[in-house]
Design a protein around this motif. Structure first.
Motif, PDB file in Angstrom:
ATOM      1  N   VAL A 120       0.807  -1.221   0.000  1.00  0.00           N
ATOM      2  CA  VAL A 120       0.000   0.000   0.000  1.00  0.00           C
ATOM      3  C   VAL A 120       0.839   1.269   0.000  1.00  0.00           C
ATOM      4  CG1 VAL A 120      -1.777   1.243   1.311  1.00  0.00           C
ATOM      5  CG2 VAL A 120      -1.758  -1.248   1.322  1.00  0.00           C
ATOM      6  N   LEU A 121       0.407   2.225  -0.828  1.00  0.00           N
ATOM      7  CA  LEU A 121       0.934   3.595  -0.763  1.00  0.00           C
ATOM      8  C   LEU A 121      -0.165   4.465  -0.172  1.00  0.00           C
ATOM      9  CD1 LEU A 121       3.027   5.788  -1.462  1.00  0.00           C
ATOM     10  CD2 LEU A 121       1.978   5.944  -3.725  1.00  0.00           C
ATOM     11  N   VAL A 122       0.147   5.156   0.919  1.00  0.00           N
ATOM     12  CA  VAL A 122      -0.805   6.084   1.543  1.00  0.00           C
ATOM     13  C   VAL A 122      -0.566   7.468   0.948  1.00  0.00           C
ATOM     14  CG1 VAL A 122      -1.309   7.297   3.715  1.00  0.00           C
ATOM     15  CG2 VAL A 122      -1.051   4.806   3.699  1.00  0.00           C
ATOM     16  N   ILE A 123      -1.640   8.117   0.545  1.00  0.00           N
ATOM     17  CA  ILE A 123      -1.540   9.483  -0.002  1.00  0.00           C
ATOM     18  C   ILE A 123      -2.449  10.395   0.828  1.00  0.00           C
ATOM     19  CG2 ILE A 123      -2.130  10.962  -1.986  1.00  0.00           C
ATOM     20  CD1 ILE A 123       0.146   9.273  -2.861  1.00  0.00           C
ATOM     21  N   VAL A 133      -2.561   9.992   8.896  1.00  0.00           N
ATOM     22  CA  VAL A 133      -1.731   8.911   8.365  1.00  0.00           C
ATOM     23  C   VAL A 133      -1.637   7.774   9.386  1.00  0.00           C
ATOM     24  CG1 VAL A 133       0.595   8.280   7.619  1.00  0.00           C
ATOM     25  CG2 VAL A 133      -0.425  10.412   6.806  1.00  0.00           C
ATOM     26  N   GLU A 134      -1.466   8.103  10.659  1.00  0.00           N
ATOM     27  CA  GLU A 134      -1.387   7.055  11.698  1.00  0.00           C
ATOM     28  C   GLU A 134      -2.647   6.183  11.694  1.00  0.00           C
ATOM     29  OE1 GLU A 134       0.869   6.183  14.152  1.00  0.00           O
ATOM     30  OE2 GLU A 134       2.402   7.693  13.757  1.00  0.00           O
ATOM     31  N   GLY A 135      -3.797   6.813  11.515  1.00  0.00           N
ATOM     32  CA  GLY A 135      -5.064   6.060  11.463  1.00  0.00           C
ATOM     33  C   GLY A 135      -5.043   5.063  10.314  1.00  0.00           C
ATOM     34  N   LEU A 136      -4.576   5.529   9.149  1.00  0.00           N
ATOM     35  CA  LEU A 136      -4.512   4.625   7.989  1.00  0.00           C
ATOM     36  C   LEU A 136      -3.493   3.513   8.232  1.00  0.00           C
ATOM     37  CD1 LEU A 136      -4.758   7.131   4.999  1.00  0.00           C
ATOM     38  CD2 LEU A 136      -6.478   5.480   5.739  1.00  0.00           C
ATOM     39  N   LEU A 137      -2.377   3.851   8.894  1.00  0.00           N
ATOM     40  CA  LEU A 137      -1.359   2.818   9.152  1.00  0.00           C
ATOM     41  C   LEU A 137      -1.913   1.732  10.064  1.00  0.00           C
ATOM     42  CD1 LEU A 137       2.053   4.718   9.488  1.00  0.00           C
ATOM     43  CD2 LEU A 137       0.721   4.131   7.484  1.00  0.00           C
ATOM     44  N   SER A 138      -2.739   2.141  11.043  1.00  0.00           N
ATOM     45  CA  SER A 138      -3.262   1.101  11.939  1.00  0.00           C
ATOM     46  C   SER A 138      -4.258   0.202  11.195  1.00  0.00           C
ATOM     47  CB  SER A 138      -3.817   1.700  13.232  1.00  0.00           C
ATOM     48  OG  SER A 138      -5.147   2.040  13.092  1.00  0.00           O
ATOM     49  N   ILE A 139      -4.964   0.770  10.233  1.00  0.00           N
ATOM     50  CA  ILE A 139      -5.881  -0.043   9.419  1.00  0.00           C
ATOM     51  C   ILE A 139      -5.082  -1.019   8.529  1.00  0.00           C
ATOM     52  CG2 ILE A 139      -7.391   0.151   7.377  1.00  0.00           C
ATOM     53  CD1 ILE A 139      -8.846   2.419   8.829  1.00  0.00           C
ATOM     54  N   ILE A 140      -3.975  -0.533   7.967  1.00  0.00           N
ATOM     55  CA  ILE A 140      -3.129  -1.389   7.109  1.00  0.00           C
ATOM     56  C   ILE A 140      -2.578  -2.558   7.942  1.00  0.00           C
ATOM     57  CG2 ILE A 140      -0.922  -1.442   5.850  1.00  0.00           C
ATOM     58  CD1 ILE A 140      -1.594   1.522   5.025  1.00  0.00           C
ATOM     59  N   GLU A 142      -3.927  -3.784  10.709  1.00  0.00           N
ATOM     60  CA  GLU A 142      -5.043  -4.683  11.044  1.00  0.00           C
ATOM     61  C   GLU A 142      -5.337  -5.636   9.877  1.00  0.00           C
ATOM     62  OE1 GLU A 142      -8.621  -2.510  12.105  1.00  0.00           O
ATOM     63  OE2 GLU A 142      -9.701  -4.386  12.514  1.00  0.00           O
ATOM     64  N   ALA A 143      -5.169  -5.117   8.651  1.00  0.00           N
ATOM     65  CA  ALA A 143      -5.458  -5.940   7.463  1.00  0.00           C
ATOM     66  C   ALA A 143      -4.314  -6.908   7.165  1.00  0.00           C
ATOM     67  CB  ALA A 143      -5.695  -5.037   6.256  1.00  0.00           C
ATOM     68  N   GLY A 144      -3.166  -6.709   7.812  1.00  0.00           N
ATOM     69  CA  GLY A 144      -1.992  -7.549   7.515  1.00  0.00           C
ATOM     70  C   GLY A 144      -1.351  -7.176   6.194  1.00  0.00           C
ATOM     71  N   ALA A 145      -1.707  -6.003   5.654  1.00  0.00           N
ATOM     72  CA  ALA A 145      -1.138  -5.557   4.379  1.00  0.00           C
ATOM     73  C   ALA A 145       0.227  -4.933   4.636  1.00  0.00           C
ATOM     74  CB  ALA A 145      -2.074  -4.546   3.714  1.00  0.00           C
ATOM     75  N   GLN A 146       0.972  -4.669   3.546  1.00  0.00           N
ATOM     76  CA  GLN A 146       2.304  -4.090   3.714  1.00  0.00           C
ATOM     77  C   GLN A 146       2.311  -2.629   3.291  1.00  0.00           C
ATOM     78  OE1 GLN A 146       5.509  -6.516   2.331  1.00  0.00           O
ATOM     79  NE2 GLN A 146       6.852  -4.735   2.105  1.00  0.00           N
ATOM     80  N   LEU A 147       2.805  -1.780   4.184  1.00  0.00           N
ATOM     81  CA  LEU A 147       2.937  -0.362   3.857  1.00  0.00           C
ATOM     82  C   LEU A 147       4.221  -0.166   3.057  1.00  0.00           C
ATOM     83  CD1 LEU A 147       2.086   2.646   4.311  1.00  0.00           C
ATOM     84  CD2 LEU A 147       3.709   2.626   6.213  1.00  0.00           C
ATOM     85  N   GLU A 148       4.109   0.467   1.884  1.00  0.00           N
ATOM     86  CA  GLU A 148       5.308   0.711   1.065  1.00  0.00           C
ATOM     87  C   GLU A 148       5.817   2.143   1.205  1.00  0.00           C
ATOM     88  OE1 GLU A 148       7.109  -1.406  -0.486  1.00  0.00           O
ATOM     89  OE2 GLU A 148       5.827  -3.164  -0.470  1.00  0.00           O
TER      90      GLU A 148
END
Ligand code: 5GP
Length: 193
Positions: A120-123, A133-140, A142-148
């Motif tokens: 995932v790329l967060v914009i 951004v922190e909120g989105l990171l915690s969702i990523i 929770e999903a077990g996805a990878q933040l890029e």
């Protein structure tokens, strides 16, 4: 990004000590040519990553995120905001303190649209204290996805968001970096270099 800095100088309005109003081209009226150029720039900055999805928060992250999605040819998902916290099994959610509205918002994303295979790329439009951004990171997470990485249109370097993300070793790329507001004028970080 020179084009964006010039546009901020021309149309941005400094409100109080630390808020920049950019409703002329970013978060009310939207300039699609500028957004397209920003999307290309995000793609250039993160071209070595295998991005499968772009994540943002409604509403002002949507325009830059969609143009980044167009440049990467990947889907864009925006977290929805709610006033009350209604936990649902089919949603990932987080609580985010809104910098401009000074209230807690609850954000959520359907489990249908984010999973452990995603990179995932967060914009987002602004980076201030880093709450959105922190909120989105915690969702990523929770999903077990990878933040890029995290792509920001306008970063206010004098607020604490950047330091928070740097501490976590996250690649953060901002298209315009504001060092300060002086007498109602915007000073960019690269003005000082
Ligand atoms: P943070 O969560 O990093 O503290 O703040 C980021 C969010 O607050 C952004 O999504 C943006 O909507 C809003 N925001 C923060 N600072 C500004 C600003 O100076 N101007 C505008 N228009 N929005 C801002």
């Amino acid at each position: 990004m020179r084009l964006l800095e010039e546009r901020i100088k021309k149309d941005g309005q400094v409100l109080g000590q630390d808020v920049l109003k950019v409703d002329n081209f970013l978060n009310h009226q939207v300039d699609p040519d500028l957004m397209a150029a920003m999307g290309e720039e995000f793609q250039r900055l993160f071209k070595d990553k295998k991005i499968t999805k772009i994540l943002t928060v409604e509403s002002s992250g949507i325009a830059p995120a969609v143009f980044a999605g167009l440049a990467f040819h990947v889907p864009v998902v925006f977290a929805r905001k709610h006033k009350s916290l209604t936990l649902q099994d089919n949603m990932y959610s987080a609580t985010v303190y809104s910098y401009t509205k000074k209230v807690n918002n609850h954000i959520s994303i359907s489990k249908k649209f984010l999973n452990a295979d995603d990179r995932v790329l967060v914009i987002d439009d602004f980076l201030a204290n880093g709450q959105a951004v922190e909120g989105l990171l915690s969702i990523i997470e929770e999903a077990g996805a990878q933040l890029e990485g995290v792509g920001i249109v306008i970063e206010k370097t004098f607020q604490k968001g950047r330091a928070l993300l740097d501490q976590r070793g996250i690649q953060v790329e901002s298209l315009a970096r504001i060092a300060a507001f002086e007498d109602g004028q915007v000073v960019f970080l690269d003005d000082n270099q």
